[in-house]
Write a protein that holds these residues in place. Structure first.
Motif, PDB file in Angstrom:
ATOM      1  N   LEU A 163       0.804 -59.699 -11.820  1.00 40.35           N
ATOM      2  CA  LEU A 163       0.917 -58.357 -12.382  1.00 40.35           C
ATOM      3  C   LEU A 163       1.646 -57.467 -11.400  1.00 40.35           C
ATOM      4  CD1 LEU A 163      -1.429 -56.959 -10.552  1.00 40.35           C
ATOM      5  CD2 LEU A 163      -2.938 -57.546 -12.415  1.00 40.35           C
ATOM      6  N   VAL A 164       1.979 -56.282 -11.861  1.00 41.31           N
ATOM      7  CA  VAL A 164       2.649 -55.291 -11.018  1.00 41.31           C
ATOM      8  C   VAL A 164       1.753 -54.060 -10.923  1.00 41.31           C
ATOM      9  CG1 VAL A 164       4.622 -53.729 -10.819  1.00 41.31           C
ATOM     10  CG2 VAL A 164       4.969 -56.099 -11.550  1.00 41.31           C
ATOM     11  N   VAL A 165       1.543 -53.600  -9.685  1.00 40.24           N
ATOM     12  CA  VAL A 165       0.717 -52.419  -9.426  1.00 40.24           C
ATOM     13  C   VAL A 165       1.573 -51.377  -8.722  1.00 40.24           C
ATOM     14  CG1 VAL A 165      -1.370 -51.533  -8.338  1.00 40.24           C
ATOM     15  CG2 VAL A 165      -1.310 -53.891  -9.157  1.00 40.24           C
ATOM     16  N   ILE A 166       1.523 -50.145  -9.199  1.00 38.76           N
ATOM     17  CA  ILE A 166       2.216 -49.027  -8.560  1.00 38.76           C
ATOM     18  C   ILE A 166       1.227 -47.882  -8.410  1.00 38.76           C
ATOM     19  CG2 ILE A 166       4.108 -47.364  -8.724  1.00 38.76           C
ATOM     20  CD1 ILE A 166       5.642 -49.357 -10.408  1.00 38.76           C
ATOM     21  N   ASN A 167       1.008 -47.461  -7.172  1.00 36.04           N
ATOM     22  CA  ASN A 167       0.094 -46.354  -6.884  1.00 36.04           C
ATOM     23  C   ASN A 167      -1.300 -46.636  -7.444  1.00 36.04           C
ATOM     24  OD1 ASN A 167      -0.558 -43.848  -5.771  1.00 36.04           O
ATOM     25  ND2 ASN A 167      -0.092 -42.757  -7.665  1.00 36.04           N
ATOM     26  N   ARG A 168      -1.790 -47.870  -7.211  1.00 38.19           N
ATOM     27  CA  ARG A 168      -3.108 -48.341  -7.663  1.00 38.19           C
ATOM     28  C   ARG A 168      -3.237 -48.410  -9.185  1.00 38.19           C
ATOM     29  NH1 ARG A 168      -7.827 -45.754  -3.816  1.00 38.19           N
ATOM     30  NH2 ARG A 168      -6.836 -46.146  -1.795  1.00 38.19           N
ATOM     31  N   HIS A 169      -2.134 -48.391  -9.880  1.00 40.08           N
ATOM     32  CA  HIS A 169      -2.147 -48.424 -11.347  1.00 40.08           C
ATOM     33  C   HIS A 169      -1.431 -49.696 -11.805  1.00 40.08           C
ATOM     34  CE1 HIS A 169      -2.008 -47.179 -15.496  1.00 40.08           C
ATOM     35  NE2 HIS A 169      -0.692 -47.119 -15.515  1.00 40.08           N
ATOM     36  N   VAL A 170      -2.121 -50.506 -12.611  1.00 37.06           N
ATOM     37  CA  VAL A 170      -1.502 -51.724 -13.143  1.00 37.06           C
ATOM     38  C   VAL A 170      -0.535 -51.325 -14.245  1.00 37.06           C
ATOM     39  CG1 VAL A 170      -1.893 -53.917 -14.321  1.00 37.06           C
ATOM     40  CG2 VAL A 170      -3.511 -53.138 -12.570  1.00 37.06           C
ATOM     41  N   VAL A 171       0.757 -51.576 -14.029  1.00 40.39           N
ATOM     42  CA  VAL A 171       1.772 -51.163 -14.997  1.00 40.39           C
ATOM     43  C   VAL A 171       2.292 -52.322 -15.838  1.00 40.39           C
ATOM     44  CG1 VAL A 171       2.478 -49.201 -13.575  1.00 40.39           C
ATOM     45  CG2 VAL A 171       3.679 -51.384 -13.340  1.00 40.39           C
ATOM     46  N   ARG A 191      10.833 -56.139 -17.735  1.00 41.21           N
ATOM     47  CA  ARG A 191      10.148 -55.070 -18.472  1.00 41.21           C
ATOM     48  C   ARG A 191       9.840 -53.893 -17.549  1.00 41.21           C
ATOM     49  NH1 ARG A 191       4.594 -55.485 -19.778  1.00 41.21           N
ATOM     50  NH2 ARG A 191       4.771 -57.750 -19.448  1.00 41.21           N
ATOM     51  N   CYS A 192       9.446 -54.167 -16.310  1.00 43.05           N
ATOM     52  CA  CYS A 192       9.175 -53.091 -15.353  1.00 43.05           C
ATOM     53  C   CYS A 192      10.441 -52.298 -15.045  1.00 43.05           C
ATOM     54  CB  CYS A 192       8.608 -53.662 -14.058  1.00 43.05           C
ATOM     55  SG  CYS A 192       6.920 -54.255 -14.195  1.00 43.05           S
ATOM     56  N   ALA A 193      11.573 -53.004 -14.928  1.00 46.95           N
ATOM     57  CA  ALA A 193      12.842 -52.321 -14.691  1.00 46.95           C
ATOM     58  C   ALA A 193      13.168 -51.384 -15.852  1.00 46.95           C
ATOM     59  CB  ALA A 193      13.956 -53.345 -14.486  1.00 46.95           C
ATOM     60  N   GLU A 194      12.901 -51.836 -17.081  1.00 45.25           N
ATOM     61  CA  GLU A 194      13.148 -50.993 -18.255  1.00 45.25           C
ATOM     62  C   GLU A 194      12.217 -49.790 -18.274  1.00 45.25           C
ATOM     63  OE1 GLU A 194      12.639 -53.756 -21.418  1.00 45.25           O
ATOM     64  OE2 GLU A 194      14.576 -54.751 -21.090  1.00 45.25           O
ATOM     65  N   LEU A 195      10.961 -49.998 -17.889  1.00 45.02           N
ATOM     66  CA  LEU A 195      10.012 -48.884 -17.839  1.00 45.02           C
ATOM     67  C   LEU A 195      10.459 -47.829 -16.831  1.00 45.02           C
ATOM     68  CD1 LEU A 195       6.622 -50.840 -17.949  1.00 45.02           C
ATOM     69  CD2 LEU A 195       7.561 -49.373 -19.752  1.00 45.02           C
ATOM     70  N   ARG A 196      11.004 -48.275 -15.713  1.00 45.44           N
ATOM     71  CA  ARG A 196      11.510 -47.323 -14.712  1.00 45.44           C
ATOM     72  C   ARG A 196      12.750 -46.609 -15.244  1.00 45.44           C
ATOM     73  NH1 ARG A 196       9.760 -46.925  -9.331  1.00 45.44           N
ATOM     74  NH2 ARG A 196       8.874 -48.942  -8.812  1.00 45.44           N
ATOM     75  N   ALA A 197      13.632 -47.358 -15.889  1.00 45.79           N
ATOM     76  CA  ALA A 197      14.884 -46.776 -16.372  1.00 45.79           C
ATOM     77  C   ALA A 197      14.635 -45.721 -17.443  1.00 45.79           C
ATOM     78  CB  ALA A 197      15.790 -47.882 -16.918  1.00 45.79           C
ATOM     79  N   SER A 209       8.787 -48.732  -4.816  1.00 42.78           N
ATOM     80  CA  SER A 209       7.339 -48.548  -4.826  1.00 42.78           C
ATOM     81  C   SER A 209       6.737 -49.613  -5.725  1.00 42.78           C
ATOM     82  CB  SER A 209       6.963 -47.155  -5.335  1.00 42.78           C
ATOM     83  OG  SER A 209       7.422 -46.958  -6.661  1.00 42.78           O
ATOM     84  N   GLY A 210       5.501 -49.981  -5.403  1.00 43.75           N
ATOM     85  CA  GLY A 210       4.804 -50.966  -6.212  1.00 43.75           C
ATOM     86  C   GLY A 210       4.951 -52.382  -5.694  1.00 43.75           C
ATOM     87  N   VAL A 211       4.060 -53.238  -6.149  1.00 46.60           N
ATOM     88  CA  VAL A 211       3.974 -54.604  -5.638  1.00 46.60           C
ATOM     89  C   VAL A 211       3.769 -55.586  -6.788  1.00 46.60           C
ATOM     90  CG1 VAL A 211       2.761 -56.156  -4.050  1.00 46.60           C
ATOM     91  CG2 VAL A 211       2.888 -53.717  -3.536  1.00 46.60           C
ATOM     92  N   GLY A 221      12.691 -52.137  -8.821  1.00 44.31           N
ATOM     93  CA  GLY A 221      12.403 -51.050  -7.890  1.00 44.31           C
ATOM     94  C   GLY A 221      11.113 -51.212  -7.120  1.00 44.31           C
ATOM     95  N   LEU A 222      10.625 -52.441  -6.986  1.00 40.99           N
ATOM     96  CA  LEU A 222       9.375 -52.666  -6.269  1.00 40.99           C
ATOM     97  C   LEU A 222       9.598 -52.663  -4.761  1.00 40.99           C
ATOM     98  CD1 LEU A 222       7.700 -55.462  -8.437  1.00 40.99           C
ATOM     99  CD2 LEU A 222       7.618 -52.978  -8.712  1.00 40.99           C
TER     100      LEU A 222
END
Length: 310
Positions: free
Chosen positions: A197-205, A219-225, A235-237, A267-268
């Motif tokens: 999974l991907v977590v950004i600022n303690r939030h599972v995205v 999908r995470c790249a699209e969410l950022r875009a 940011s995020g891991v 952008g992780l």
């Protein structure tokens, strides 16, 4: 994310001790049942370097044609009897399953008589998640007299080791994200949902499901875009661990250069995995790619019993 030779530590996130290989080499050839991807060849090369003869049983429509550079036999999905007969004829007792295999439609499976006799068991295996299915496959081969080994037992060098693996260190914010992700995966593991999974600022995205890691990162790249992820990059891991109670002879989570590239596009800040519980085809290339992209890669210790949620 500045390079640093000494990553910060946190309770419950120490580097794991080196993992020792299991299984014992023998004079018998090792049977490697090959799905898709580069891992079957990496395991064959590692086993050969260790002095073990190998024979690759390549699944038609899935295995890389490069298997033909090795002693090999092509096997269609569903030819269980032929596969067992070929392994016995080659003198194989130890078997490794490695590579990508999507759940086939029954219409696409070429059933031989031995497989037909397994149909009641197959229908039971298909009624559940991947762990349930793979465990059933393993039991079928063990009942046929073979010994199943994990790929990491014959090729321990494919395991991602402990500690900071490149020039870039994770920071305090990333430590919090890793702990959050590890706890979330421990909770979801019994449901057989995913391994990453991907977590950004303690939030599972994002949670990895049937689409796999690469598509989850896309999908995470699209969410950022499109502004759904607002925290500034990097940011995020990406966090990956084996599922709870997973049979580690099958389907260990994996990483590769494409994973690093996907994390960078998303952008992780980096990638954190359970040391000794995740495999990589070419760790050196992956570390070089991470250093170039400015991402960290970190191997953390397996979660101890009762540690979740700290």
């Amino acid at each position: 994310m500045a390079p640093s030779p000494t990553p910060p530590e946190a309770p419950g996130l120490a580097a794991a001790a080196p993992v020792m290989p299991g299984g014992e080499p023998s004079g018998e050839p090792l049977a490697i049942i090959c799905g898709g991807g580069a891992f079957p060849l990496a395991v064959a090369e590692a086993a050969t370097r260790a002095g073990r003869r190998v024979h690759l049983f390549a699944l038609r429509g899935l295995a890389d044609p490069a298997v033909e550079a090795w002693p090999h036999s092509w096997i269609a999905l569903g030819q269980f009897g032929k596969l067992c007969a070929e392994m016995r004829r080659r003198g194989c007792r130890d078997v490794v399953f490695i590579g990508n295999v999507l759940r086939p439609r029954l219409l696409d499976v070429k059933f031989d008589w031995a497989m037909v006799r397994q149909l009641p068991r197959i229908f039971r295996m298909l009624r559940g998640g991947d762990n349930h299915l793979l465990t059933g496959v393993g039991e079928a081969f063990e009942d046929a007299g073979f010994r199943l080994l994990g790929a990491h037992e014959v090729a321990p060098e494919i395991l991602v080791p402990a500690g900071q693996l490149g020039r870039v260190a994770l920071g305090r914010d990333e430590l919090d994200d890793v702990l959050t992700g590890r706890h979330a995966l421990a909770v979801m593991g019994p449901l057989d949902i995913g391994q990453g999974l991907v977590v950004i600022n303690r939030h599972v995205v994002a949670v990895e499901a049937a689409e796999g890691t690469d598509l989850m990162l896309r999908r995470c790249a699209e969410l950022r875009a499109n502004g759904r992820i607002r925290r500034r990059a990097p940011s995020g891991v990406l966090v990956k661990v084996p599922k709870v109670a997973q049979d580690r002879r099958f389907d260990l989570p994996s990483l590769g250069v494409a994973t690093v590239e996907g994390a960078a596009v998303a952008g992780l800040a980096g990638i954190a995995v359970e040391a000794g519980g995740v495999i990589a085809t070419d760790l050196a290339a992956m570390i070089r790619a991470a250093d170039t992209a400015g991402l960290f890669i970190y191997g953390f210790a397996p979660e101890a019993d009762g540690e979740a949620g700290r």
